[in-house]
Write a protein that holds these residues in place. Structure first.
Motif, PDB file in Angstrom:
ATOM      1  N   ILE A 253       0.869  -1.175   0.000  1.00 24.72           N
ATOM      2  CA  ILE A 253       0.000   0.000   0.000  1.00 24.72           C
ATOM      3  C   ILE A 253       0.907   1.226   0.000  1.00 24.72           C
ATOM      4  O   ILE A 253       1.750   1.375   0.884  1.00 24.72           O
ATOM      5  CB  ILE A 253      -0.893   0.038   1.252  1.00 24.72           C
ATOM      6  CG1 ILE A 253      -1.701  -1.241   1.390  1.00 24.72           C
ATOM      7  CG2 ILE A 253      -1.806   1.263   1.209  1.00 24.72           C
ATOM      8  CD1 ILE A 253      -2.370  -1.375   2.736  1.00 24.72           C
ATOM      9  N   ALA A 254       0.747   2.094  -0.974  1.00 26.22           N
ATOM     10  CA  ALA A 254       1.536   3.332  -1.028  1.00 26.22           C
ATOM     11  C   ALA A 254       0.622   4.514  -0.735  1.00 26.22           C
ATOM     12  O   ALA A 254      -0.533   4.543  -1.156  1.00 26.22           O
ATOM     13  CB  ALA A 254       2.170   3.502  -2.400  1.00 26.22           C
ATOM     14  N   GLU A 255       1.144   5.473   0.006  1.00 23.88           N
ATOM     15  CA  GLU A 255       0.417   6.693   0.333  1.00 23.88           C
ATOM     16  C   GLU A 255       1.288   7.880  -0.016  1.00 23.88           C
ATOM     17  O   GLU A 255       2.499   7.860   0.192  1.00 23.88           O
ATOM     18  CB  GLU A 255       0.054   6.745   1.811  1.00 23.88           C
ATOM     19  CG  GLU A 255      -0.896   5.675   2.254  1.00 23.88           C
ATOM     20  CD  GLU A 255      -1.241   5.772   3.736  1.00 23.88           C
ATOM     21  OE1 GLU A 255      -0.731   6.686   4.422  1.00 23.88           O
ATOM     22  OE2 GLU A 255      -2.016   4.931   4.197  1.00 23.88           O
ATOM     23  N   MET A 256       0.650   8.937  -0.541  1.00 25.94           N
ATOM     24  CA  MET A 256       1.358  10.183  -0.826  1.00 25.94           C
ATOM     25  C   MET A 256       0.369  11.329  -0.675  1.00 25.94           C
ATOM     26  O   MET A 256      -0.844  11.123  -0.667  1.00 25.94           O
ATOM     27  CB  MET A 256       1.974  10.169  -2.227  1.00 25.94           C
ATOM     28  CG  MET A 256       0.997  10.168  -3.360  1.00 25.94           C
ATOM     29  SD  MET A 256       1.874  10.199  -4.944  1.00 25.94           S
ATOM     30  CE  MET A 256       0.494  10.091  -6.057  1.00 25.94           C
ATOM     31  N   THR A 257       0.898  12.528  -0.557  1.00 26.08           N
ATOM     32  CA  THR A 257       0.076  13.721  -0.472  1.00 26.08           C
ATOM     33  C   THR A 257       0.286  14.529  -1.744  1.00 26.08           C
ATOM     34  O   THR A 257       1.423  14.700  -2.198  1.00 26.08           O
ATOM     35  CB  THR A 257       0.454  14.565   0.760  1.00 26.08           C
ATOM     36  OG1 THR A 257       0.330  13.741   1.918  1.00 26.08           O
ATOM     37  CG2 THR A 257      -0.449  15.769   0.901  1.00 26.08           C
ATOM     38  N   VAL A 258      -0.829  15.010  -2.299  1.00 27.84           N
ATOM     39  CA  VAL A 258      -0.770  15.816  -3.509  1.00 27.84           C
ATOM     40  C   VAL A 258      -1.497  17.129  -3.266  1.00 27.84           C
ATOM     41  O   VAL A 258      -2.303  17.247  -2.341  1.00 27.84           O
ATOM     42  CB  VAL A 258      -1.397  15.076  -4.717  1.00 27.84           C
ATOM     43  CG1 VAL A 258      -0.638  13.816  -5.039  1.00 27.84           C
ATOM     44  CG2 VAL A 258      -2.866  14.772  -4.490  1.00 27.84           C
ATOM     45  N   LYS A 259      -1.218  18.116  -4.095  1.00 34.15           N
ATOM     46  CA  LYS A 259      -1.946  19.380  -4.023  1.00 34.15           C
ATOM     47  C   LYS A 259      -2.489  19.703  -5.407  1.00 34.15           C
ATOM     48  O   LYS A 259      -1.954  19.261  -6.429  1.00 34.15           O
ATOM     49  CB  LYS A 259      -1.064  20.503  -3.490  1.00 34.15           C
ATOM     50  CG  LYS A 259       0.145  20.829  -4.334  1.00 34.15           C
ATOM     51  CD  LYS A 259       0.973  21.911  -3.674  1.00 34.15           C
ATOM     52  CE  LYS A 259       2.227  22.165  -4.488  1.00 34.15           C
ATOM     53  NZ  LYS A 259       3.067  23.189  -3.891  1.00 34.15           N
TER      54      LYS A 259
ATOM     55  N   GLU B  45      -5.239  20.040  -0.607  1.00 34.51           N
ATOM     56  CA  GLU B  45      -4.349  18.896  -0.387  1.00 34.51           C
ATOM     57  C   GLU B  45      -5.190  17.648  -0.221  1.00 34.51           C
ATOM     58  O   GLU B  45      -6.305  17.709   0.291  1.00 34.51           O
ATOM     59  CB  GLU B  45      -3.491  19.096   0.855  1.00 34.51           C
ATOM     60  CG  GLU B  45      -2.306  19.981   0.611  1.00 34.51           C
ATOM     61  CD  GLU B  45      -1.216  19.755   1.655  1.00 34.51           C
ATOM     62  OE1 GLU B  45      -0.129  20.277   1.443  1.00 34.51           O
ATOM     63  OE2 GLU B  45      -1.453  19.077   2.669  1.00 34.51           O
ATOM     64  N   LEU B  46      -4.648  16.529  -0.666  1.00 36.37           N
ATOM     65  CA  LEU B  46      -5.391  15.287  -0.655  1.00 36.37           C
ATOM     66  C   LEU B  46      -4.436  14.122  -0.464  1.00 36.37           C
ATOM     67  O   LEU B  46      -3.340  14.108  -1.027  1.00 36.37           O
ATOM     68  CB  LEU B  46      -6.122  15.145  -1.998  1.00 36.37           C
ATOM     69  CG  LEU B  46      -7.083  14.007  -2.203  1.00 36.37           C
ATOM     70  CD1 LEU B  46      -8.253  14.095  -1.236  1.00 36.37           C
ATOM     71  CD2 LEU B  46      -7.600  14.024  -3.630  1.00 36.37           C
ATOM     72  N   LYS B  47      -4.847  13.145   0.343  1.00 33.43           N
ATOM     73  CA  LYS B  47      -4.072  11.915   0.515  1.00 33.43           C
ATOM     74  C   LYS B  47      -4.474  10.950  -0.587  1.00 33.43           C
ATOM     75  O   LYS B  47      -5.657  10.721  -0.825  1.00 33.43           O
ATOM     76  CB  LYS B  47      -4.353  11.304   1.884  1.00 33.43           C
ATOM     77  CG  LYS B  47      -3.617  10.008   2.151  1.00 33.43           C
ATOM     78  CD  LYS B  47      -3.847   9.584   3.589  1.00 33.43           C
ATOM     79  CE  LYS B  47      -4.248   8.147   3.652  1.00 33.43           C
ATOM     80  NZ  LYS B  47      -4.496   7.694   5.018  1.00 33.43           N
ATOM     81  N   VAL B  48      -3.479  10.373  -1.260  1.00 31.26           N
ATOM     82  CA  VAL B  48      -3.703   9.417  -2.342  1.00 31.26           C
ATOM     83  C   VAL B  48      -3.156   8.064  -1.899  1.00 31.26           C
ATOM     84  O   VAL B  48      -2.050   7.982  -1.375  1.00 31.26           O
ATOM     85  CB  VAL B  48      -3.009   9.868  -3.649  1.00 31.26           C
ATOM     86  CG1 VAL B  48      -3.163   8.835  -4.741  1.00 31.26           C
ATOM     87  CG2 VAL B  48      -3.555  11.208  -4.095  1.00 31.26           C
ATOM     88  N   VAL B  49      -3.952   7.008  -2.121  1.00 27.24           N
ATOM     89  CA  VAL B  49      -3.571   5.653  -1.731  1.00 27.24           C
ATOM     90  C   VAL B  49      -3.602   4.761  -2.964  1.00 27.24           C
ATOM     91  O   VAL B  49      -4.566   4.775  -3.725  1.00 27.24           O
ATOM     92  CB  VAL B  49      -4.541   5.097  -0.665  1.00 27.24           C
ATOM     93  CG1 VAL B  49      -4.173   3.676  -0.299  1.00 27.24           C
ATOM     94  CG2 VAL B  49      -4.551   5.983   0.555  1.00 27.24           C
ATOM     95  N   GLY B  50      -2.529   3.996  -3.166  1.00 27.57           N
ATOM     96  CA  GLY B  50      -2.459   3.024  -4.255  1.00 27.57           C
ATOM     97  C   GLY B  50      -2.178   1.643  -3.693  1.00 27.57           C
ATOM     98  O   GLY B  50      -1.392   1.497  -2.755  1.00 27.57           O
ATOM     99  N   TRP B  51      -2.819   0.622  -4.249  1.00 27.40           N
ATOM    100  CA  TRP B  51      -2.703  -0.750  -3.756  1.00 27.40           C
ATOM    101  C   TRP B  51      -2.004  -1.642  -4.768  1.00 27.40           C
ATOM    102  O   TRP B  51      -2.083  -1.413  -5.968  1.00 27.40           O
ATOM    103  CB  TRP B  51      -4.095  -1.326  -3.498  1.00 27.40           C
ATOM    104  CG  TRP B  51      -4.803  -0.701  -2.350  1.00 27.40           C
ATOM    105  CD1 TRP B  51      -5.421   0.515  -2.324  1.00 27.40           C
ATOM    106  CD2 TRP B  51      -4.971  -1.256  -1.058  1.00 27.40           C
ATOM    107  NE1 TRP B  51      -5.953   0.748  -1.095  1.00 27.40           N
ATOM    108  CE2 TRP B  51      -5.706  -0.324  -0.298  1.00 27.40           C
ATOM    109  CE3 TRP B  51      -4.585  -2.447  -0.466  1.00 27.40           C
ATOM    110  CZ2 TRP B  51      -6.047  -0.548   1.024  1.00 27.40           C
ATOM    111  CZ3 TRP B  51      -4.945  -2.673   0.855  1.00 27.40           C
ATOM    112  CH2 TRP B  51      -5.654  -1.736   1.587  1.00 27.40           C
ATOM    113  N   GLY B  52      -1.338  -2.699  -4.293  1.00 26.79           N
ATOM    114  CA  GLY B  52      -0.761  -3.736  -5.150  1.00 26.79           C
ATOM    115  C   GLY B  52       0.363  -3.237  -6.035  1.00 26.79           C
ATOM    116  O   GLY B  52       1.249  -2.502  -5.592  1.00 26.79           O
ATOM    117  N   ASN B  53       0.319  -3.640  -7.306  1.00 27.89           N
ATOM    118  CA  ASN B  53       1.362  -3.240  -8.257  1.00 27.89           C
ATOM    119  C   ASN B  53       1.414  -1.730  -8.445  1.00 27.89           C
ATOM    120  O   ASN B  53       2.478  -1.157  -8.665  1.00 27.89           O
ATOM    121  CB  ASN B  53       1.133  -3.916  -9.608  1.00 27.89           C
ATOM    122  CG  ASN B  53       1.373  -5.405  -9.542  1.00 27.89           C
ATOM    123  OD1 ASN B  53       2.099  -5.896  -8.681  1.00 27.89           O
ATOM    124  ND2 ASN B  53       0.749  -6.130 -10.449  1.00 27.89           N
TER     125      ASN B  53
END
Length: 147
Positions: free
Chosen positions: A26-32, A44-52
Motif C-alpha cells: 500500500i503506497a500513500e502520498m500527499t498531492v496538491k 491537499e489530498l491523501k492518495v492511496v495506491g494498492w498492489g502493483n
C-alpha cells in the motif's frame, strides 16, 4: 458511480507499507491541486495506491511531479489530538498518468499514447475575450416546440 480525474502536483513522496495478512503493498502520498478560483488556496489530498500500483508509485513518482490521477474519492473520519473527530478526503488510485516533459508512459502499463495530453495550438491559447461567439439562437424562431 464514484470516478474522479484530478490534475495534481506531488507534495510528499510516496511511502509504502504492507498489509499484515497477505503482504499486499500500500503506497500513500500527499498531492496538491489548484483551487476553483484564482484567489483560493491549493487543496491537499491523501492518495492511496494498492498492489502493483503501490510499487509503481514508490518507484516512479517524485516530489514536484505533475500527474493526472484517476480513481475513487471517499471520506474518512480521523480522530484529532483534542479528542474530536475530523473528516478527511482520501483518493484511492486506479490509474496514473504522468504530465509534462519526460513522461514515458503510465505507471499502470497502459499505452504511452494515452499518457501525454494533446498540446494546445497557439491559436487556441488566445485570451477568452478574443473569442467570437455565435449569438444565433439555438432554436429557430419558426419552431413551435416550446422547449
Amino acid at each position: 458511480m464514484n470516478h474522479c480525474v484530478l490534475e495534481v502536483e506531488v507534495s510528499e513522496a510516496p511511502t509504502i507499507r504492507y498489509t499484515q495478512d497477505n503482504q499486499t503493498p500500500i503506497a500513500e502520498m500527499t498531492v496538491k491541486f489548484d483551487g476553483l478560483r484564482q484567489d483560493d488556496a491549493p487543496g491537499e489530498l491523501k492518495v492511496v495506491g494498492w498492489g502493483n500500483l503501490a510499487q509503481d508509485l514508490q518507484n516512479r513518482v517524485q516530489v514536484g511531479q505533475k500527474l493526472m490521477l484517476e480513481g475513487r474519492l471517499r471520506m474518512n473520519t480521523v480522530p484529532r489530538q483534542d479528542g474530536t473527530k475530523e473528516k478527511r478526503a482520501e483518493f484511492t488510485l486506479s490509474r496514473l498518468h504522468p504530465i509534462g516533459a519526460g513522461s514515458s508512459g503510465a505507471a499502470t502499463g497502459t499505452p504511452a499514447t494515452e499518457q501525454r495530453p494533446a498540446k494546445t495550438p497557439p491559436a487556441a491559447q488566445a485570451a477568452p475575450e478574443a473569442a467570437s461567439w455565435n449569438a444565433a439562437p439555438l432554436v429557430p424562431d419558426t419552431d413551435e416546440i416550446p422547449f
